[in-house]
Design an enzyme around this catalytic site. Structure first.
Site, short mmCIF file in Angstrom:
data_model
loop_
_atom_site.label_atom_id
_atom_site.label_comp_id
_atom_site.label_asym_id
_atom_site.label_seq_id
_atom_site.Cartn_x
_atom_site.Cartn_y
_atom_site.Cartn_z
N SER A 434 0.82 -1.21 0.00
CA SER A 434 0.00 0.00 0.00
C SER A 434 0.86 1.26 0.00
O SER A 434 1.97 1.28 0.51
CB SER A 434 -0.93 0.00 1.21
OG SER A 434 -0.18 -0.08 2.40
N ARG A 516 -9.38 2.10 19.02
CA ARG A 516 -9.45 1.45 17.69
C ARG A 516 -10.43 0.28 17.72
O ARG A 516 -10.30 -0.63 18.53
CB ARG A 516 -8.08 0.97 17.24
CG ARG A 516 -8.15 0.20 15.92
CD ARG A 516 -6.84 0.14 15.18
NE ARG A 516 -6.87 -0.84 14.11
CZ ARG A 516 -7.51 -0.70 12.95
NH1 ARG A 516 -8.21 0.41 12.71
NH2 ARG A 516 -7.47 -1.64 12.03
N CYS A 644 4.11 -9.69 9.23
CA CYS A 644 4.39 -8.59 10.15
C CYS A 644 5.25 -9.06 11.31
O CYS A 644 5.50 -10.25 11.47
CB CYS A 644 3.08 -7.99 10.67
SG CYS A 644 2.27 -7.00 9.41
N HIS A 695 5.96 2.63 10.92
CA HIS A 695 4.97 3.07 11.91
C HIS A 695 5.25 4.49 12.39
O HIS A 695 4.48 5.06 13.16
CB HIS A 695 4.92 2.10 13.09
CG HIS A 695 4.49 0.73 12.68
ND1 HIS A 695 5.39 -0.26 12.35
CD2 HIS A 695 3.26 0.19 12.48
CE1 HIS A 695 4.73 -1.35 11.98
NE2 HIS A 695 3.44 -1.10 12.06
#
Length: 756
Positions: A434, A516, A644, A695
């Site tokens: 992405s 979240r 990840c 991040h």
């Protein structure tokens, strides 16, 4: 009479009120008192829902502004010393800084709560940790419940689970050695709850479902001997797995009752049939969204009731934190798929199911016949629905040729064929998938979904974005390009919307961490791919450039892990169905000239069962499902996968068995430590360790990237090393993205020249 109770309730509110209030508070748009008032109103609503469903106790203390394990760190004085905060006088701002970090300190680490998709904040224990009781969190909530005239049961995670879930920091020591200091603090907290009138206290010890070391298991005896001295009845709650192996220990503990998860591990009941105290049967699924077959549940409960009498309690299997709030607001789903709607049960429906069971046990099934008939009708319809059961899917799985999940040739032969046409330089550069999802992209998608933007205009906007991404990558001189995924809202939802067998809710939110929330797809039926999903986007991107374009798919294990999964067939079967459906897409991409295809599996480790004895079976079917997703591809098609940040050491044979031609992994934050395991294992295929952390908006220095690349070159042969960021760039801004990638490419070129 049978007692019913709830182990815990969702915190965020029916419409995510807490999330939006928290975020406004963080942006300084909401006063602290307004946030506190909203939270109090949410707690009151939660308790009233439980009371309305005839629960004998409402759960108190489970509500949190961020995380219940963070609350426990505050309550025991175990917040990280590095923040310099006083746990006895912690402000709300400081509480949030622990969870989110501040300019001086990074946030407390987060990790998965057992094998759920909820994340807790990992306690940081030091040799010098000095525990100190601060029961205010629990006491204040008890007082609110009392003011409403409600019968309450405080809920707190037990000391052994709390200690187990933490990590040692600083000087080397074993956190188990802190237990003797922690227990008196727990006693003090429990005494404060007793002083407020608590008659029963629920102490959660889900760690009992893990493979605990012998000394930890043995410690339950002495710990609960101390805790049981408080003047209240203790209900020891276990969930997420079987505790049958500890049956003799648990039956002998001086607690007043025991809760068992009979959904995850129904077979463990046999080990506790001679239990002489309160047995709380967790019979309503607390972490999935399917309606229970109440007649079947009563078939289990009625003999128990005959044996235990009033000592039988009933409850959900675990906290309802993991289920969405209320099915009744899903009006669109009800209109679109009435049958599916009738098979679902969210939090408010689950507490009502519990109420029906309670009435049936106390007054006979005839007293709730209509509810039982409705439950049975839904179960029968689901068992025979043609929308769920597609014979052609079962036939295709059953008739896969032997070795369907194996590539035609071994990696050593494939890579020669791939390199022949790829013609890439040493240390090829690529991206994980992405690129930044800008406000414009989100706005276009929202307008299209609302019907304000035509399909043609929406697709034109996405194509414009894809061209922008391709041109930027060309300018940066990257080797293998990606199209940037502008058209995708979410890596699982996007595919779920295009595969048959999936459905979506509008308000089916569950808390992932803090503010979240995620809205998992619902896998309710056999999975097929009716038509190509990504091919035209990848083809369009390839038409813009002479460089290699990589196709991008989410793998079957990750789609499974991040969804609510049907419970009428094994998860392994669902996973293989998804793998086979994805293989159709992979072959279409290959036929369209896309011969580098990435199948992302960030969640493969998350799926590991809690007990190691069950790992091999899981890794075997997960690996098979992944390999099935690329079955039939030619040797010269290069299959990539991405994972990840994970501890791979103990599952490396399974990772190697995936047989992806290239694996990219998140390694920058661990300073390439993960790579040592790959090198020691002699990982056979190509590997792309992340060389910077996506991040953070921070642009790494050339020296930092070079340091990581040189470390990688020390353990991975240069011919098999790729260069890439840690993860996708969806959450970053364009300016920092370009700057970060430029550093990565420049350093790679420098090392290439050196190695040539």
């Amino acid at each position: 009479m049978t007692t019913s109770h709830i182990l815990g309730f969702p915190r965020v509110g029916a419409k995510r009120e807490l999330k939006f209030a928290q975020e406004r508070y963080w942006r300084k748009e909401l006063a602290e008192q307004d946030l506190l008032d909203l939270a109090k109103a949410l707690r009151e609503k939660n308790w009233k829902h439980q009371a309305a469903a005839n629960a004998d106790f409402v759960a108190v203390g489970d509500f949190t502004f961020y995380d219940h394990i963070l609350d426990l760190q505050v309550a025991t004085g175990a917040i990280p010393a590095r923040f310099g905060f006083d746990s006895q006088n912690l402000t709300l701002d400081q509480y949030f800084q622990l969870a989110r970090g501040n300019k001086d300190q990074f946030a407390i680490e987060m990790t998965k709560w057992f094998d759920t998709n909820y994340h807790y904040l990992v306690p940081e224990f030091q040799k010098s940790t000095a525990f100190k009781a601060n029961p205010a969190h629990y006491v204040n909530q008890i007082r609110e419940a009392k003011a409403l005239g409600l019968n309450f049961k405080p809920v707190i995670v037990g000391p052994l689970t709390f200690l187990w879930l933490g990590k040692e920091k600083g000087e080397a020591f074993n956190r188990f050695d802190l237990l003797n200091q922690l227990v008196p603090v727990y006693v003090e907290i429990l005494n404060a709850l007793v002083a407020e009138g608590a008659e029963w206290i629920q102490i959660d010890e889900p760690a009992l479902a893990l493979d605990l070391p012998a000394e930890w298991v043995e410690a339950y005896k002495s710990v609960y001997a101390e805790l049981s001295k408080v003047n209240a009845k203790l209900l020891l709650a276990t969930y997420f797995g079987s505790v049958a192996e500890h049956a003799e220990l648990l039956k002998a503990l001086p607690v007043a009752g025991l809760h068992l998860d009979l959904v995850r591990a129904p077979e463990q009941l046999a080990a506790f049939e001679d239990y002489s105290k309160v047995l709380s049967a967790g019979v309503i699924e607390g972490r999935n969204i399917w309606r229970a077959n109440l007649n079947k549940v009563l078939d289990v409960l009625e003999p128990l009731k005959a044996k235990l009498g009033e000592r039988l309690w009933i409850a959900p299997s675990c906290s309802l934190l993991h289920t969405p709030f209320d099915l009744e607001v899903e009006v669109q789903l009800k209109e679109k798929n009435t049958a599916l709607y009738s098979w679902l049960s969210f939090t408010l429906q689950k507490v009502e199911e519990l109420n029906v069971l309670k009435q049936a046990l106390n007054n006979g099934r005839a007293s709730v016949q209509a509810a039982l008939d409705a439950s049975q009708a839904a179960a029968d319809a689901r068992a025979t629905s043609k929308e769920i059961h597609r014979p052609e899917v079962a036939e295709r799985l059953a008739n896969l040729p032997k070795g369907a999940d194996q590539r035609k040739s071994p990696f050593a032969e494939r890579i020669v064929k791939q390199n022949a046409w790829l013609n890439l330089p040493l240390l090829p550069t690529t991206n994980i998938g992405s690129f930044p999802q800008t406000t414009e992209i989100r706005h276009a998608r929202a307008s299209f979904k609302k019907g304000e933007l035509s399909l043609a205009d929406y697709e034109a906007a996405m194509k414009k974005e894809i061209e922008y991404v391709v041109r930027r990558q060309e300018e940066l001189d990257l080797d293998v390009l990606v199209h940037g995924e502008a058209e995708r809202n979410d890596m699982v939802e996007y595919f779920g919307e295009l595969l048959d067998g999936f459905a979506f809710t509008k308000f089916g939110w569950v808390q992932s961490y803090g503010s979240r929330c995620v809205k998992p797809p619902v896998i309710y039926g056999d999975v097929t791919r009716p038509e190509p999903m990504t091919v035209r986007w990848s083809q369009y991107a390839q038409s813009l450039t002479n460089r290699v374009m990589k196709g991008m798919l989410t793998g079957p294990v990750t789609i499974l892990q991040w969804s609510f999964v049907r419970n009428d067939i094994p998860r392994s079967t669902v996973c293989k169905q998804i793998g086979v459906a994805l293989s159709d897409e992979v072959l279409d991409l290959e036929a369209a000239g896309i011969k580098v295809i990435q199948i992302d599996e960030p969640a493969i480790r998350e799926g590991l069962p809690l007990k190691r004895a069950d790992w091999d079976a899981y890794l075997q079917w997960a690996g098979e499902a992944f390999r099935l997703s690329s079955m039939g591809v030619q040797d010269d098609t290069q299959i990539h996968t991405h994972m990840c940040y994970s501890e791979f050491n103990d599952i490396l044979p399974a990772i190697a068995a995936l047989d992806a031609d290239v694996i990219t992994i998140e390694t920058s934050r661990s300073d390439m430590e993960l790579l040592t395991a790959f090198a020691d294992f002699k990982y056979p295929n190509d590997i792309g360790p992340g060389v910077y952390d996506i991040h953070s908006p921070r642009v790494p220095t050339a020296a930092e990237v070079e340091h990581l690349l040189r470390k990688a070159l020390n353990v991975i042969p240069k011919e098999r090393l790729w260069v890439n960021p840690d993860c996708g760039l969806k959450t970053r801004g364009w300016t920092e993205t370009i700057d970060q990638l430029k550093v990565m490419v420049d350093v790679t070129k420098k090392l290439r020249a050196e190695l040539a």
